[in-house]
Write a protein that holds these residues in place. Structure first.
Motif, PDB file in Angstrom:
ATOM      1  N   LEU A 208      10.945  -3.862 -12.377  1.00 30.34           N
ATOM      2  CA  LEU A 208      11.240  -3.689 -10.176  1.00 30.34           C
ATOM      3  C   LEU A 208      11.125  -2.152  -9.888  1.00 30.34           C
ATOM      4  CD1 LEU A 208      10.326  -5.250  -8.057  1.00 30.34           C
ATOM      5  CD2 LEU A 208      12.824  -5.612  -8.502  1.00 30.34           C
ATOM      6  N   ALA A 209       9.646  -1.325  -9.536  1.00 32.33           N
ATOM      7  CA  ALA A 209       9.687  -0.539  -9.467  1.00 32.33           C
ATOM      8  C   ALA A 209       9.982  -0.598  -7.483  1.00 32.33           C
ATOM      9  CB  ALA A 209       8.690   0.379  -9.214  1.00 32.33           C
ATOM     10  N   ALA A 210      11.233  -0.726  -7.128  1.00 36.09           N
ATOM     11  CA  ALA A 210      11.387  -0.373  -5.691  1.00 36.09           C
ATOM     12  C   ALA A 210      13.509   0.118  -5.191  1.00 36.09           C
ATOM     13  CB  ALA A 210      11.660  -2.430  -5.438  1.00 36.09           C
ATOM     14  N   PRO A 211      12.822   0.108  -4.265  1.00 31.64           N
ATOM     15  CA  PRO A 211      12.166   0.728  -3.226  1.00 31.64           C
ATOM     16  C   PRO A 211      11.020   2.012  -3.076  1.00 31.64           C
ATOM     17  CG  PRO A 211      13.832   1.330  -1.602  1.00 31.64           C
ATOM     18  CD  PRO A 211      14.582   0.652  -3.902  1.00 31.64           C
ATOM     19  N   MET A 212       9.976   1.618  -3.103  1.00 30.24           N
ATOM     20  CA  MET A 212       8.826   2.907  -3.236  1.00 30.24           C
ATOM     21  C   MET A 212       9.601   2.939  -1.570  1.00 30.24           C
ATOM     22  SD  MET A 212       7.614   3.158  -5.358  1.00 30.24           S
ATOM     23  CE  MET A 212       8.559   3.285  -6.750  1.00 30.24           C
ATOM     24  N   ILE A 213       9.930   4.329  -1.364  1.00 31.44           N
ATOM     25  CA  ILE A 213      10.103   5.092  -0.492  1.00 31.44           C
ATOM     26  C   ILE A 213       8.799   6.372  -0.018  1.00 31.44           C
ATOM     27  CG2 ILE A 213      11.477   6.609   0.884  1.00 31.44           C
ATOM     28  CD1 ILE A 213      13.896   5.175  -1.025  1.00 31.44           C
ATOM     29  N   PRO A 214       7.978   6.318   1.131  1.00 29.98           N
ATOM     30  CA  PRO A 214       7.474   7.125   1.148  1.00 29.98           C
ATOM     31  C   PRO A 214       7.865   9.334   1.557  1.00 29.98           C
ATOM     32  CG  PRO A 214       6.909   5.517   3.317  1.00 29.98           C
ATOM     33  CD  PRO A 214       8.511   5.128   2.203  1.00 29.98           C
ATOM     34  N   ALA A 215       7.204   9.529   1.305  1.00 28.25           N
ATOM     35  CA  ALA A 215       7.508  11.238   1.100  1.00 28.25           C
ATOM     36  C   ALA A 215       9.375  10.931  -0.113  1.00 28.25           C
ATOM     37  CB  ALA A 215       7.100  11.827   1.847  1.00 28.25           C
ATOM     38  N   LEU A 216       9.004   9.816  -0.529  1.00 24.87           N
ATOM     39  CA  LEU A 216      10.264  10.396  -1.830  1.00 24.87           C
ATOM     40  C   LEU A 216      10.215  10.382  -2.829  1.00 24.87           C
ATOM     41  CD1 LEU A 216      13.113  11.562  -0.861  1.00 24.87           C
ATOM     42  CD2 LEU A 216      13.719   9.071  -0.378  1.00 24.87           C
ATOM     43  N   ASN A 217      10.175   9.038  -3.756  1.00 25.60           N
ATOM     44  CA  ASN A 217       9.983   8.789  -4.694  1.00 25.60           C
ATOM     45  C   ASN A 217       8.420   7.669  -4.911  1.00 25.60           C
ATOM     46  OD1 ASN A 217      10.237   6.126  -3.080  1.00 25.60           O
ATOM     47  ND2 ASN A 217      11.634   5.110  -5.385  1.00 25.60           N
ATOM     48  N   ASP A 218       7.803   7.724  -3.874  1.00 28.01           N
ATOM     49  CA  ASP A 218       6.279   6.884  -4.074  1.00 28.01           C
ATOM     50  C   ASP A 218       5.342   7.673  -5.077  1.00 28.01           C
ATOM     51  OD1 ASP A 218       4.364   7.954  -2.515  1.00 28.01           O
ATOM     52  OD2 ASP A 218       5.964   8.468  -1.905  1.00 28.01           O
ATOM     53  N   SER A 219       5.546   8.688  -4.940  1.00 26.90           N
ATOM     54  CA  SER A 219       4.649   9.903  -5.794  1.00 26.90           C
ATOM     55  C   SER A 219       5.192   9.102  -7.199  1.00 26.90           C
ATOM     56  CB  SER A 219       4.854  10.755  -6.275  1.00 26.90           C
ATOM     57  OG  SER A 219       6.204  11.441  -6.224  1.00 26.90           O
ATOM     58  N   GLU A 220       6.145   8.417  -7.687  1.00 29.35           N
ATOM     59  CA  GLU A 220       6.267   8.479  -9.315  1.00 29.35           C
ATOM     60  C   GLU A 220       6.583   6.976  -9.439  1.00 29.35           C
ATOM     61  OE1 GLU A 220      10.889   9.173 -10.525  1.00 29.35           O
ATOM     62  OE2 GLU A 220      10.801   9.551  -8.441  1.00 29.35           O
ATOM     63  N   LEU A 221       5.427   6.230  -8.637  1.00 28.07           N
ATOM     64  CA  LEU A 221       4.647   4.613  -9.748  1.00 28.07           C
ATOM     65  C   LEU A 221       4.243   4.592 -10.438  1.00 28.07           C
ATOM     66  CD1 LEU A 221       4.636   1.782  -8.114  1.00 28.07           C
ATOM     67  CD2 LEU A 221       2.249   2.419  -6.945  1.00 28.07           C
ATOM     68  N   GLU A 222       3.498   5.076 -10.731  1.00 30.47           N
ATOM     69  CA  GLU A 222       2.599   5.406 -11.719  1.00 30.47           C
ATOM     70  C   GLU A 222       3.490   5.585 -13.054  1.00 30.47           C
ATOM     71  OE1 GLU A 222      -0.671   5.743  -8.677  1.00 30.47           O
ATOM     72  OE2 GLU A 222       1.751   6.805  -9.290  1.00 30.47           O
ATOM     73  N   ALA A 223       4.180   6.629 -13.618  1.00 27.86           N
ATOM     74  CA  ALA A 223       5.167   7.131 -13.990  1.00 27.86           C
ATOM     75  C   ALA A 223       6.574   5.941 -14.753  1.00 27.86           C
ATOM     76  CB  ALA A 223       5.639   9.132 -14.315  1.00 27.86           C
ATOM     77  N   ILE A 224       7.119   5.004 -13.513  1.00 27.51           N
ATOM     78  CA  ILE A 224       8.230   4.688 -13.191  1.00 27.51           C
ATOM     79  C   ILE A 224       7.356   3.354 -14.896  1.00 27.51           C
ATOM     80  CG2 ILE A 224       9.486   3.042 -12.584  1.00 27.51           C
ATOM     81  CD1 ILE A 224       9.559   4.806 -10.479  1.00 27.51           C
TER      82      ILE A 224
END
Length: 362
Positions: free
Chosen positions: A235-251
């Motif tokens: 569960l890639a959550a939460p995705m926070i704009p301009a904080l961790n959203d860039s990590e989605l694919e890596a996670i």
């Protein structure tokens, strides 16, 4: 009820997520300390200890008809969570206990010692119809207090005896304590486990989720569960704009490498008191980008901090939300995740005989 910390300047407590004991929305009045001009230095904060509070629950299975949730019934062994995740959407529930969704939520934890007994009573009722139970849908069932109280363990033992299917979401390595039991249930297709991975950065993790396992430990936990034959998800959550959203694919990639076959993500949710608490947290840890983060959040929530509509509360709307959804879809297709959803087996459910009760011959 007064909240003495409601008006105090926000200060970070070591090992805690919230920066204050922000008053809950049901508090009728608040009080605060004001400087008289004589004190020029901020007093150091005292260490905030965790208080475990016994709660004798009257029932244990909660039901819902929310169309955006993959379960219809759930159990939460604990109220509040020592993990201290600043974004936790369960924080507002502490307001119903006349406590703050801020520091109270992560330091004053309610536990339900009669949970296992209540579950057995519920499963023995002739009106009960078996469907998977989500364990820890609000707060983590393997938070630190579980090491001592073992309420989650007791619930799983009851479920195993009844062949009751269960789904679990956790951030904790403590779930590996129950690996043999979960492995046995998995052989009968009675359990699924999702590990929540918010970031791969230890620094960001310490700020966002101060008392949780590190990213590498969560991936090792995911790997151990998968190796034991347990159906696992990330569960890639939460995705926070301009904080961790860039990590989605890596996670997603790291989780797939660890054996996960399912994946999901959730856009940051800021219901009720979570919004001002999160704003305080941004000001304390990321003041230079706080305005940018909240600007994108509001662009994804119809111009507000949060919208609760079932159709979009998990994923949001607008350009950023659409792009995030598209990135997720591309990533899971590339990684071959979510190819087939495994349905847990409810046909095995049975009520074991009570002590002294004659077993059926056929």
């Amino acid at each position: 009820m007064a909240n003495e910390d409601a008006g105090n300047p926000a200060q970070t407590h070591r090992g805690r997520g919230a920066a204050s004991n922000l008053a809950g929305r049901f508090v009728s009045h608040v009080s605060s300390r004001e400087s008289d001009g004589w004190q020029t230095e901020i007093e150091p904060l005292e260490r905030l200890l965790t208080e475990a509070i016994e709660e004798k629950a009257k029932s244990i299975i909660a039901t819902n008809r929310s169309p955006d949730l993959p379960f219809s019934q759930s159990i939460n062994p604990y109220r509040g969570c020592e993990h201290g995740c600043i974004y936790c959407y369960a924080r507002p529930a502490h307001a119903y206990m006349d406590m703050s969704p801020g520091l109270d939520f992560e330091s004053r934890i309610f536990f339900k010692p009669n949970a296992a007994a209540l579950l057995e009573q519920a499963l023995r009722k002739t009106a009960y119809r078996c469907s998977p139970i989500a364990l820890g849908s609000n707060t983590d069932p393997y938070q630190p207090l579980e090491r001592d109280k073992q309420i989650t363990r007791q619930l799983l033992e009851v479920m195993q005896r009844f062949n009751q299917p269960v789904t679990i979401v956790t951030k904790s390595q403590l779930i590996l304590r129950d690996l043999p039991l979960l492995e046995e249930m998995a052989r009968d297709n009675l359990c699924q486990v999702a590990i929540s991975v918010t970031t791969l950065s230890n620094d960001l993790k310490r700020k966002l989720e101060p008392r949780t396992a590190g990213p590498a430990a969560r991936l090792r936990t995911l790997e151990a569960l998968s190796a034991a034959g347990i159906s696992t998800a990330v569960l890639a959550a939460p995705m926070i704009p301009a904080l961790n959203d860039s990590e989605l694919e890596a996670i997603l990639k790291e989780a797939a490498n660890a054996g996960a076959t399912q994946a999901a993500y959730i856009l940051l949710r800021l219901p009720h008191e979570v919004a001002p608490l999160f704003r305080q947290w941004l000001d304390a840890h990321y003041p230079e980008r706080a305005a940018h983060v909240m600007s994108i959040v509001q662009q994804s929530r119809g111009g507000r901090d949060y919208q609760s509509d079932f159709s979009q509360r998990q994923s949001g709307t607008g350009v950023f939300a659409q792009l995030l959804r598209r990135r997720f879809e591309v990533a899971i297709r590339k990684l071959k995740l979510n190819l087939r959803r495994q349905e847990l087996d409810c046909s095995r459910f049975s009520r074991p005989p009570l002590s002294g009760e004659q077993q059926a011959l056929f």
